[in-house]
Enzyme design. Sequence first.
Site, PDB file in Angstrom:
ATOM      1  N   ASP A 138      27.676 -46.944 -69.099  1.00 36.86           N
ATOM      2  CA  ASP A 138      26.319 -47.429 -69.334  1.00 36.86           C
ATOM      3  C   ASP A 138      25.387 -46.261 -69.663  1.00 36.86           C
ATOM      4  OD1 ASP A 138      27.198 -49.956 -68.678  1.00 36.86           O
ATOM      5  OD2 ASP A 138      26.350 -49.926 -66.654  1.00 36.86           O
ATOM      6  N   ARG A 139      24.304 -46.578 -70.337  1.00 35.68           N
ATOM      7  CA  ARG A 139      23.340 -45.541 -70.712  1.00 35.68           C
ATOM      8  C   ARG A 139      22.925 -44.698 -69.507  1.00 35.68           C
ATOM      9  NH1 ARG A 139      17.180 -47.089 -71.954  1.00 35.68           N
ATOM     10  NH2 ARG A 139      17.430 -47.598 -69.751  1.00 35.68           N
TER      11      ARG A 139
END
Length: 306
Positions: A138-139
Amino acid sequence: MTAGDGPTRHVVGAGDAGQPVGELAARLLGDPARAAVVQAHGGLWLGRERVLDAARPAPEGELLTISQPPDGRYAQAAITPEQVLYEDADLIVIDKPAGAYVEATPWDVGGHLLAAVGQLLARRDGAAPPLHLAHRLDRDTSGALVFSKNPEVNPRLQATFAHGEAHKQYLCRCQGAPAQDAYDLSTGHGRGAKGRFRVYPAEEVGRELPQGGGTVKAMRTRLEVLRRDGDSALVRALPATGRTHQIRLHMAHAGHPLLGDTKYGGPAAWRDQPLPYHLLHAELLRMPHPRTGQPLEIAAAPVWWG
């Protein structure tokens, strides 16, 4: 319309047909300067095709989508040699910083780690190899992230992650203190009615989801409490499956969402300090080398509160 409102969508009518997509986007946004920024980052789409030429005529009946960052800001990604955890002729593993996308997004074709690693190798070697993401984070998740540098190893590398041969170990800090020292969670995983990923009961695994959402998939995680600190705890997470947002979902399902994970109920601050990212870190990866089969163990030390 602001960036946080989501994409702007417009079906090109007869009066718009033939107009350059850049000019049409400027009119729809009411801000030519902002439209130019969006276009420069690759945020204009005709149908399913990204449009990089602002002068391209808009065809009648086509859907024009103007995609902008959800928070209005374009992420900047850069990798230094010090962030390389492991490298050989086939692989490069980096210590991913929180807040960086791993690949292109609908609103940005360039500000991501796949491009940043290519730029690092091009500066060093004069040219970048054909890089391929072996998996994704995930970012806002930090830690060990694997790329292949050699297309010949891609099939075996993909199989390693798809078939559970890659052992992944994460650290996270959650809200509150779990009562048990170690426990296993086994649930279902899928999208809910509004498209957000959610936890389903284990007995619903295999059930068809509405609106083409596929089926409920099995999701299994082992959680080990390393330390309790009153208002929070340091937890090691060992995912046995690789579902999207798996650890975040399971921690929230257990009643202890990650600090900084406001999407799934976590607090935006901890001990009077704002948390720009959720506290989740990929600390260890064990896998067979895709060419030799020899075991690899790659560790990434977390930089946030331990």
